[in-house]
Structure formats: structure tokens, C-alpha cells
Design a protein around this motif. Structure first.
Motif, PDB file in Angstrom:
ATOM      1  N   GLN A  11      -2.059   0.836 -11.526  1.00 34.13           N
ATOM      2  CA  GLN A  11      -2.051   0.611 -10.588  1.00 34.13           C
ATOM      3  C   GLN A  11      -2.777   1.819  -9.663  1.00 34.13           C
ATOM      4  O   GLN A  11      -3.817   1.911  -8.417  1.00 34.13           O
ATOM      5  CB  GLN A  11      -1.049  -0.206  -9.617  1.00 34.13           C
ATOM      6  CG  GLN A  11      -0.482  -1.634  -9.249  1.00 34.13           C
ATOM      7  CD  GLN A  11      -1.713  -2.498 -10.014  1.00 34.13           C
ATOM      8  OE1 GLN A  11      -2.502  -1.980  -9.279  1.00 34.13           O
ATOM      9  NE2 GLN A  11      -1.788  -3.666 -10.964  1.00 34.13           N
ATOM     10  N   GLN A  12      -3.455   2.678 -10.727  1.00 35.47           N
ATOM     11  CA  GLN A  12      -3.630   4.124 -10.305  1.00 35.47           C
ATOM     12  C   GLN A  12      -2.597   5.092  -8.696  1.00 35.47           C
ATOM     13  O   GLN A  12      -3.558   4.824  -8.183  1.00 35.47           O
ATOM     14  CB  GLN A  12      -5.021   4.317 -10.251  1.00 35.47           C
ATOM     15  CG  GLN A  12      -5.726   4.016 -11.574  1.00 35.47           C
ATOM     16  CD  GLN A  12      -7.345   3.163 -10.885  1.00 35.47           C
ATOM     17  OE1 GLN A  12      -7.513   2.275 -10.652  1.00 35.47           O
ATOM     18  NE2 GLN A  12      -7.897   4.734 -10.539  1.00 35.47           N
ATOM     19  N   GLN A  37       3.376   0.808 -14.190  1.00 34.27           N
ATOM     20  CA  GLN A  37       2.474   0.115 -13.148  1.00 34.27           C
ATOM     21  C   GLN A  37       2.153   0.785 -11.484  1.00 34.27           C
ATOM     22  O   GLN A  37       1.196   0.962 -11.119  1.00 34.27           O
ATOM     23  CB  GLN A  37       3.843  -0.802 -12.038  1.00 34.27           C
ATOM     24  CG  GLN A  37       3.668  -1.900 -12.606  1.00 34.27           C
ATOM     25  CD  GLN A  37       3.013  -2.783 -12.805  1.00 34.27           C
ATOM     26  OE1 GLN A  37       1.887  -2.953 -11.983  1.00 34.27           O
ATOM     27  NE2 GLN A  37       2.925  -3.137 -13.979  1.00 34.27           N
ATOM     28  N   ASN A  69       0.347  -0.874  -0.094  1.00 32.46           N
ATOM     29  CA  ASN A  69       0.181  -0.129  -0.135  1.00 32.46           C
ATOM     30  C   ASN A  69       0.913   1.024   0.378  1.00 32.46           C
ATOM     31  O   ASN A  69       0.456   2.012  -0.121  1.00 32.46           O
ATOM     32  CB  ASN A  69      -0.708   0.318   1.335  1.00 32.46           C
ATOM     33  CG  ASN A  69      -1.549  -1.108   1.304  1.00 32.46           C
ATOM     34  OD1 ASN A  69      -1.439  -1.956   2.265  1.00 32.46           O
ATOM     35  ND2 ASN A  69      -3.102  -1.164   0.667  1.00 32.46           N
ATOM     36  N   LYS A 107      -3.040  -1.406  -5.114  1.00 36.18           N
ATOM     37  CA  LYS A 107      -4.542  -0.874  -5.939  1.00 36.18           C
ATOM     38  C   LYS A 107      -4.467   1.058  -4.784  1.00 36.18           C
ATOM     39  O   LYS A 107      -4.204   0.224  -4.181  1.00 36.18           O
ATOM     40  CB  LYS A 107      -5.568  -1.271  -6.175  1.00 36.18           C
ATOM     41  CG  LYS A 107      -6.500  -0.010  -7.031  1.00 36.18           C
ATOM     42  CD  LYS A 107      -6.461  -0.130  -8.359  1.00 36.18           C
ATOM     43  CE  LYS A 107      -7.243  -1.459  -9.572  1.00 36.18           C
ATOM     44  NZ  LYS A 107      -6.293  -1.516 -10.505  1.00 36.18           N
ATOM     45  N   HIS A 108      -4.069   2.180  -5.940  1.00 40.39           N
ATOM     46  CA  HIS A 108      -4.087   3.713  -5.512  1.00 40.39           C
ATOM     47  C   HIS A 108      -2.865   2.627  -4.550  1.00 40.39           C
ATOM     48  O   HIS A 108      -3.241   4.032  -2.969  1.00 40.39           O
ATOM     49  CB  HIS A 108      -5.266   3.209  -4.695  1.00 40.39           C
ATOM     50  CG  HIS A 108      -6.288   3.742  -5.756  1.00 40.39           C
ATOM     51  ND1 HIS A 108      -6.711   4.390  -6.560  1.00 40.39           N
ATOM     52  CD2 HIS A 108      -7.564   2.748  -5.582  1.00 40.39           C
ATOM     53  CE1 HIS A 108      -7.906   4.276  -7.364  1.00 40.39           C
ATOM     54  NE2 HIS A 108      -8.166   3.276  -6.412  1.00 40.39           N
TER      55      HIS A 108
END
Length: 340
Positions: free
Chosen positions: A271-272, A267, A221, A241-242
Motif C-alpha cells: 500500500q506504499q 502490506q 488513512n 493507499k499511502h
């Protein structure tokens, strides 16, 4: 002392700095100018960023001029003063140089510090200085890891990385550290309380990425990036993600004449994720806040900040190169003199 030794930048390094890139000269001790003061430097911080300042290239700070002392954050004692703002005997921290004595003007970056708060004034260059505060604000203000999230730290056994991992644990994150060699990986677990330690040495990008994936199957994260290059490429293949990526340093690139960069930046898009370029200087007005929190955690035994103190201006080059060989065992500090 009756003389001022100064460790000067004699030429721009090409790749790894060598002794011939510097000169150690002796000059008279400077006098305090009108409205200014002179600091007797006792300790100086040695940091990867100094390598970038030696190049004649655009950066967040101007290059060190040839013939000037290598720029460094120092802590020392005011030895003479022509301003009411600073008195002889005051302990201060500021951006000076690798030299016995530095001339300062009131109203600059120099601030008073209280040595009674620490067991050694060098702590103002580590736990209570830019290193500890880089970790503190990089997590508290930028990354904001939440309890249960996964924090991935590169250069994890270094001064900043080891503090980042420990603060991440205090905040409730699961922490994975990447370091070089079995001994450093053991320190991550035994001394700093990381959950997982990964040795990057001798591994391809794909092999390192696979080991990170095994440790964090749902991705990281938060990535606190200190290394760049192949290590960052492997990390980028393991983003949640994020994800939030705090770009604090790229030490693998600093001595490379031809910059390698990263190949898996796509990436970030896939993966925003958010990639944040982070400099501690933006937080100077809040240093007291961060220093108080760091001091409290250390007093509680929740935070350990190690120092690697080398001695003598004559050993400045050898000491500085410990950053790039991985020899340092904590925040690298050069002791220039004892406190008066």
C-alpha cells in the motif's frame, strides 16, 4: 516525612512482572546536593514503557539499574534546594522514580509547573503531560490527518488512545477505535465520541480484519498503533493507499518472553504506506505549545481526559499491573503524597 520509601527493581522480570521482582525499602530523606534540589513526589505516572525499561535490552533509554527505583515521570514539590534555579515550594515535573523523595540537579529534565492551571497536579501526568502530548504531537506533527480521512486507533480506550481519537475528531477525521471488551467499546462512543468501536477480544486476526474492513471499506488513512501483535496484523490488512502508521507502542509484546512481532508487514509495501517510529521526547522543547492547546480544548469541553488514580507506594506493583490486565479506566497515576 522523616523517611524515604523507595520502590526498587530487585531483578529483571521474565514475562509478567511479579512482586518478587521489586522491593520496597526505607532510607533517610536525602539532602539537596550542591547545585541541586530534592523533590517530594506527590504523583507518579505508570506507563507501559516502564516495562521495557526493566529489561536489559537496547532501547531509547538505558535499562533501570538493579537496585534503583523504578523510573517514572513524577510531579511534586521542591522540599530542599541548593540552587537558585528551583526554590523550596516550587511545583515541578520531571523524570524521577517511584519514591517519596528524588534528588535532582539543575539543568536536567525537571521543569516548573503551575498547579493553578489544573484541578489536580496529576493532570501534568495526563492531559498536560506525556500522555496528552503524545497524542497531540503524534497527530498534529506526524500523522497529519485531514478532514474526512479515516483514523484507526488501537488501545483506543487507554490514556493515549482515547486522547488520539478525540483529537482526531477535532481535526475532522472519522475515527475507529479498537479496544478490549464491551464496556470499553461503549466508553469510546459515549464518552470520547468515536464513530466506531471494535472489540478485539476473542477474535482471530482474520475475523478482526474483516470487522475493520466493514467499518472502513476504503481502508484507514492513518493508523495510531499502541498494541502490536495480532491487532496490528489485522490493521495492516486494512490500509488505504499511502497510509501513515504512527508506531507509538506495542503493549501486547512487553510481557512476552518470546516476541511475536507482526506477519503482515508486507502490506506497508503493497500500500506504499509510511511506518513512523514515534517518541514524545523529541517534542520536549514544544511541550508548552501542546499543553496550551490541550488546555484550551478541555476548557471548551471538546476533550475529556480520564484518570485512574491508585494510592500508595506499597501498592505500586498491583497498580502497575492494571496496565496489562486492562483494569485501568484512564491515565494510570500513582498517588504518593498529598501536596504540602
Amino acid at each position: 516525612m522523616s523517611a524515604n520509601r523507595r520502590f526498587l527493581l530487585a531483578r529483571r522480570p521474565h514475562g509478567e512482572p511479579v512482586p518478587e521482582d521489586f522491593s520496597l525499602v526505607t532510607e533517610p530523606v536525602p539532602q539537596a546536593p550542591e547545585g541541586g534540589f530534592v523533590v517530594r513526589n506527590c504523583y507518579a505516572s505508570l506507563d507501559p514503557a516502564q516495562r521495557g525499561w526493566m529489561d536489559d535490552a537496547p532501547s531509547y533509554m538505558p535499562p533501570i539499574p538493579l537496585g534503583d527505583p523504578v523510573r517514572a515521570t513524577t510531579v511534586g514539590i521542591v522540599s530542599s534546594s541548593n540552587t537558585d534555579e528551583f526554590q523550596v515550594g516550587d511545583w515541578v515535573m520531571g523524570l524521577n522514580g517511584l519514591e517519596d523523595y528524588s534528588v535532582n540537579q539543575a539543568g536536567g529534565f525537571t521543569m516548573k509547573v503551575d498547579p493553578s492551571l489544573v484541578d489536580s497536579p496529576s493532570k501534568f501526568l495526563s492531559a498536560m503531560g506525556a500522555v496528552g502530548l503524545t497524542a497531540y504531537f503524534g497527530l498534529i506533527d506526524v500523522a497529519k490527518p485531514q478532514p474526512g480521512e479515516t483514523l484507526l486507533v488501537s488501545g483506543a480506550a487507554g490514556a493515549v488512545g482515547s486522547a488520539v481519537g478525540q483529537i482526531g475528531k477535532i481535526l475532522g477525521a472519522r475515527v475507529i477505535g479498537i479496544a478490549g471488551g464491551a464496556a470499553k467499546c461503549r466508553r469510546l462512543i459515549d464518552d470520547y465520541g468515536f464513530d466506531v468501536a471494535i472489540d478485539y477480544k476473542g477474535k482471530s486476526v482474520d475475523a478482526l480484519a474483516a470487522e475493520i474492513r466493514a467499518a472502513a471499506p476504503e481502508g484507514a488513512n492513518v493508523v495510531f498503533e499502541n498494541v502490536g501483535g495480532d491487532v496490528m496484523d489485522a490493521e495492516l490488512m486494512n490500509l488505504a493507499k499511502h497510509a501513515r502508521i504512527v508506531l507509538c507502542g506495542l503493549i501486547s509484546e512487553y510481557n512476552s518472553p518470546e516476541k511475536v512481532g507482526v506477519r503482515n508487514l508486507w502490506q506497508v509495501l503493497a500500500q506504499q504506506a509510511t511506518l513512523y517510529g514515534y517518541l514524545i521526547m523529541d517534542y520536549a522543547p514544544r511541550f508548552a505549545e501542546g499543553g496550551a492547546a490541550m488546555a484550551e480544548w478541555m476548557a471548551q469541553g471538546r476533550l475529556r481526559i480520564d484518570e485512574d488514580v491508585q494510592e500508595g507506594l506499597e501498592n505500586a506493583h498491583a497498580a502497575f499491573m492494571r496496565l496489562f490486565t486492562g483494569a485501568n479506566t484512564g491515565k494510570l497515576v500513582l498517588k504518593i503524597a498529598d501536596g504540602l
